[in-house]
Scaffold this active site. Structure first.
Site, PDB file in Angstrom:
ATOM      1  N   LYS A  75      74.471  16.771 -36.776  1.00 21.61           N
ATOM      2  CA  LYS A  75      73.259  16.682 -35.958  1.00 21.61           C
ATOM      3  C   LYS A  75      72.643  18.070 -35.886  1.00 21.61           C
ATOM      4  CE  LYS A  75      71.200  13.523 -33.289  1.00 21.61           C
ATOM      5  NZ  LYS A  75      71.106  12.073 -33.460  1.00 21.61           N
ATOM      6  N   GLY A 111      60.192  -1.590 -26.617  1.00 19.64           N
ATOM      7  CA  GLY A 111      59.610  -0.589 -27.512  1.00 19.64           C
ATOM      8  C   GLY A 111      59.743  -1.007 -28.954  1.00 19.64           C
ATOM      9  N   VAL A 135      62.174  -1.133 -31.031  1.00 20.34           N
ATOM     10  CA  VAL A 135      63.287  -2.034 -31.368  1.00 20.34           C
ATOM     11  C   VAL A 135      63.278  -3.289 -30.490  1.00 20.34           C
ATOM     12  CG1 VAL A 135      65.790  -2.250 -31.578  1.00 20.34           C
ATOM     13  CG2 VAL A 135      64.708  -0.066 -32.093  1.00 20.34           C
ATOM     14  N   TYR A 159      61.073  -4.963 -28.806  1.00 25.74           N
ATOM     15  CA  TYR A 159      60.059  -6.002 -29.021  1.00 25.74           C
ATOM     16  C   TYR A 159      60.378  -6.821 -30.278  1.00 25.74           C
ATOM     17  CZ  TYR A 159      55.571  -8.244 -28.274  1.00 25.74           C
ATOM     18  OH  TYR A 159      54.600  -9.187 -27.990  1.00 25.74           O
ATOM     19  N   GLY A 213      63.571  -3.128 -22.091  1.00 21.06           N
ATOM     20  CA  GLY A 213      62.869  -2.189 -22.979  1.00 21.06           C
ATOM     21  C   GLY A 213      62.252  -2.919 -24.157  1.00 21.06           C
TER      22      GLY A 213
HETATM   23  P1  NAD Z   1      60.913   3.237 -27.741  1.00 16.21           P
HETATM   24  O1  NAD Z   1      60.626   4.523 -27.099  1.00 16.21           O
HETATM   25  O2  NAD Z   1      59.984   2.709 -28.781  1.00 16.21           O
HETATM   26  O3  NAD Z   1      61.036   2.068 -26.632  1.00 16.21           O
HETATM   27  C1  NAD Z   1      61.688   2.226 -25.406  1.00 16.21           C
HETATM   28  C2  NAD Z   1      61.023   1.246 -24.439  1.00 16.21           C
HETATM   29  O4  NAD Z   1      61.782   1.227 -23.235  1.00 16.21           O
HETATM   30  C3  NAD Z   1      59.602   1.635 -24.056  1.00 16.21           C
HETATM   31  O5  NAD Z   1      58.760   0.512 -24.190  1.00 16.21           O
HETATM   32  C4  NAD Z   1      59.714   2.096 -22.586  1.00 16.21           C
HETATM   33  O6  NAD Z   1      58.558   1.824 -21.839  1.00 16.21           O
HETATM   34  C5  NAD Z   1      60.894   1.232 -22.138  1.00 16.21           C
HETATM   35  N1  NAD Z   1      61.611   1.763 -20.974  1.00 16.21           N
HETATM   36  C6  NAD Z   1      61.972   3.025 -20.697  1.00 16.21           C
HETATM   37  N2  NAD Z   1      62.682   3.090 -19.550  1.00 16.21           N
HETATM   38  C7  NAD Z   1      62.778   1.813 -19.106  1.00 16.21           C
HETATM   39  C8  NAD Z   1      63.385   1.210 -17.989  1.00 16.21           C
HETATM   40  N3  NAD Z   1      64.055   1.935 -17.082  1.00 16.21           N
HETATM   41  N4  NAD Z   1      63.321  -0.133 -17.854  1.00 16.21           N
HETATM   42  C9  NAD Z   1      62.663  -0.887 -18.758  1.00 16.21           C
HETATM   43  N5  NAD Z   1      62.042  -0.368 -19.834  1.00 16.21           N
HETATM   44  C10 NAD Z   1      62.093   0.959 -20.003  1.00 16.21           C
HETATM   45  O7  NAD Z   1      62.403   3.354 -28.319  1.00 16.21           O
HETATM   46  P2  NAD Z   1      63.081   2.487 -29.474  1.00 16.21           P
HETATM   47  O8  NAD Z   1      62.879   3.159 -30.782  1.00 16.21           O
HETATM   48  O9  NAD Z   1      62.717   1.043 -29.309  1.00 16.21           O
HETATM   49  O10 NAD Z   1      64.629   2.701 -29.106  1.00 16.21           O
HETATM   50  C11 NAD Z   1      65.190   2.044 -27.987  1.00 16.21           C
HETATM   51  C12 NAD Z   1      66.627   2.505 -27.826  1.00 16.21           C
HETATM   52  O11 NAD Z   1      67.369   2.219 -29.012  1.00 16.21           O
HETATM   53  C13 NAD Z   1      66.798   4.018 -27.600  1.00 16.21           C
HETATM   54  O12 NAD Z   1      67.919   4.228 -26.767  1.00 16.21           O
HETATM   55  C14 NAD Z   1      67.089   4.548 -28.992  1.00 16.21           C
HETATM   56  O13 NAD Z   1      67.821   5.756 -28.935  1.00 16.21           O
HETATM   57  C15 NAD Z   1      67.932   3.420 -29.546  1.00 16.21           C
HETATM   58  N6  NAD Z   1      67.923   3.331 -31.013  1.00 16.21           N
HETATM   59  C16 NAD Z   1      66.765   3.190 -31.689  1.00 16.21           C
HETATM   60  C17 NAD Z   1      66.772   3.106 -33.078  1.00 16.21           C
HETATM   61  C18 NAD Z   1      65.494   2.924 -33.857  1.00 16.21           C
HETATM   62  O14 NAD Z   1      65.595   2.540 -35.038  1.00 16.21           O
HETATM   63  N7  NAD Z   1      64.329   3.145 -33.282  1.00 16.21           N
HETATM   64  C19 NAD Z   1      67.989   3.165 -33.773  1.00 16.21           C
HETATM   65  C20 NAD Z   1      69.186   3.298 -33.053  1.00 16.21           C
HETATM   66  C21 NAD Z   1      69.131   3.380 -31.658  1.00 16.21           C
END
Ligand code: NAD
Length: 345
Positions: free
Chosen positions: A80, A179, A181, A183, A177
């Site tokens: 990392k 976001g 992922v 959705y 959440g």
């Molecule tokens: P993102 O930022 O696109 O979405 C996060 C969503 O969570 C947002 O819509 C935000 O408004 C919502 N949110 C934040 N706090 C909240 C709460 N207390 N209650 C309800 N909703 C809340 O992030 P993402 O890319 O969708 O990733 C989501 C999680 O998955 C993160 O922890 C990320 O580290 C993990 N992750 C993502 C990926 C990836 O491919 N994007 C891969 C591995 C792990």
């Protein structure tokens, strides 16, 4: 902080401090373990209050990548990188060039990628100076569709274990959440017939899910206590903690968020409560699987095939936990450690 003692405690290979006056670069790269292959892990920018905090973070995250990559069955080690500073103030093309030149000096022992507060554009800037970067827009691109698919597969495996069938038709899944992922996960679940309860800090996102997936929206606080079969944390870390664990009314916790347990004891406590926890780094490995494909020339079908196998990885973890009468989070660690040990012999 006694750095070498800290490295010895968890068998770290290398910690590299990177500084450049002209761009103000203050970065730390950590290579935890390269037994299975080059250390792959993202680059995070964070406004750490102290250098010690940055060192702790990069050490913790790099080790986490070793486990994640090993458990996913990838020939990758764990690493990392962090850049210290306020992402809104310090970012520049030159800063990423300087960081990339340090990555180059490692000759492929560390491969970088996007993480918190870095973007695809930043990765393009890094790529101008080094080939040891993955997740480029014109290659594997946005990992969230594959991550969501992998999480969906992991949920199916958990549901099969708990209910004897992976049929989601009469199942209720609470998604925290919506976001990138969360959705997309909702879309998979909805298509498979699950009933959805959703929460997001953004009411617009929640309303969109109500419209598109016929979901029931609740407040971010309420989501912990809704009656459901699966609770899928897809927002932030440490959501299984002292304040939430006794509120859960689910049979399975399985979602995309990183570091869902406030600490490892919560894995044991979920087990005691009869809730099956699917370890976060096993179920959310779709993103790293996606970028791994890029190292060998990207192929979407291969990436999807490997992400589909998250189903089997989850089954293996559950079996290991049952056999050893240990929590699934401990079983996942064991599975990863076993793979590394076998390669070392
Ligand atoms: P993102 O930022 O696109 O979405 C996060 C969503 O969570 C947002 O819509 C935000 O408004 C919502 N949110 C934040 N706090 C909240 C709460 N207390 N209650 C309800 N909703 C809340 O992030 P993402 O890319 O969708 O990733 C989501 C999680 O998955 C993160 O922890 C990320 O580290 C993990 N992750 C993502 C990926 C990836 O491919 N994007 C891969 C591995 C792990």
């Amino acid at each position: 902080m006694e750095i070498f003692e800290r490295l010895a405690a968890n068998d770290y290979e290398q910690l590299i401090f990177c500084y450049e006056a002209a761009t103000g670069l203050r970065a730390i790269i950590c290579i935890h373990d390269t037994t299975l292959g080059p250390a792959l892990g993202g680059l995070r920018i964070w406004d750490y209050q102290t250098e010690a905090e940055a060192v702790e973070d990069v050490l913790r995250l790099a080790r986490g990548m070793t486990y994640k990559n090993a458990a996913a069955g990838l020939n990758l080690g764990g690493g990392k990188a962090v850049i210290m500073g306020d992402p809104k103030k310090i970012k520049s093309r030159e800063l990423f060039h300087a960081f990339a030149r340090y990555v180059n000096t490692l000759h492929g022992r560390y491969i970088t990628a996007q993480d918190m507060n870095t973007t695809q554009e930043d990765m393009n800037h890094i790529h101008e100076e080094t080939d040891y970067v993955v997740g480029l827009p014109e290659k594997s691109g946005d990992p969230s569709p594959i991550t969501a698919f992998g999480v969906f597969r992991g949920i199916l495996a958990a549901v099969k274990e708990v209910f004897g069938s992976e049929d989601l038709n009469s199942k209720v899944v609470a998604v925290q959440g919506l976001g990138a992922v969360g959705y997309k996960l909702c879309r998979h679940l909805h298509e498979a017939g699950a009933k959805l309860i959703v929460a997001d800090r953004s009411s617009e996102k929640a309303e969109a899910a109500v419209k598109e997936f016929d979901a029931i929206a609740v407040s971010p606080d309420e989501i912990y206590s809704v009656e459901c079969d699966v609770f899928a944390p897809c927002a932030k870390g440490a959501v299984i903690n002292e304040h939430t664990i006794d509120r859960l009314r689910c049979k399975v916790v399985a979602g995309a968020a990183n570091n869902q347990l406030a600490d490892s004891s919560f894995g044991d406590r979920l087990m005691e409560k009869g809730i099956l926890y699917v370890p976060d780094y096993v179920i959310n490995a779709g993103g790293v699987i996606n970028v791994y494909e890029e190292i060998h020339g990207y192929n979407l079908e291969n990436a999807m095939g490997k992400a589909a196998a998250i189903y089997d990885n989850v089954q293996q973890v559950i079996e290991l936990a049952k056999r050893g009468n240990i929590s699934t989070s401990r079983a996942a660690d064991r599975m990863a450690e076993e793979r590394i040990r076998a390669k070392k012999q």
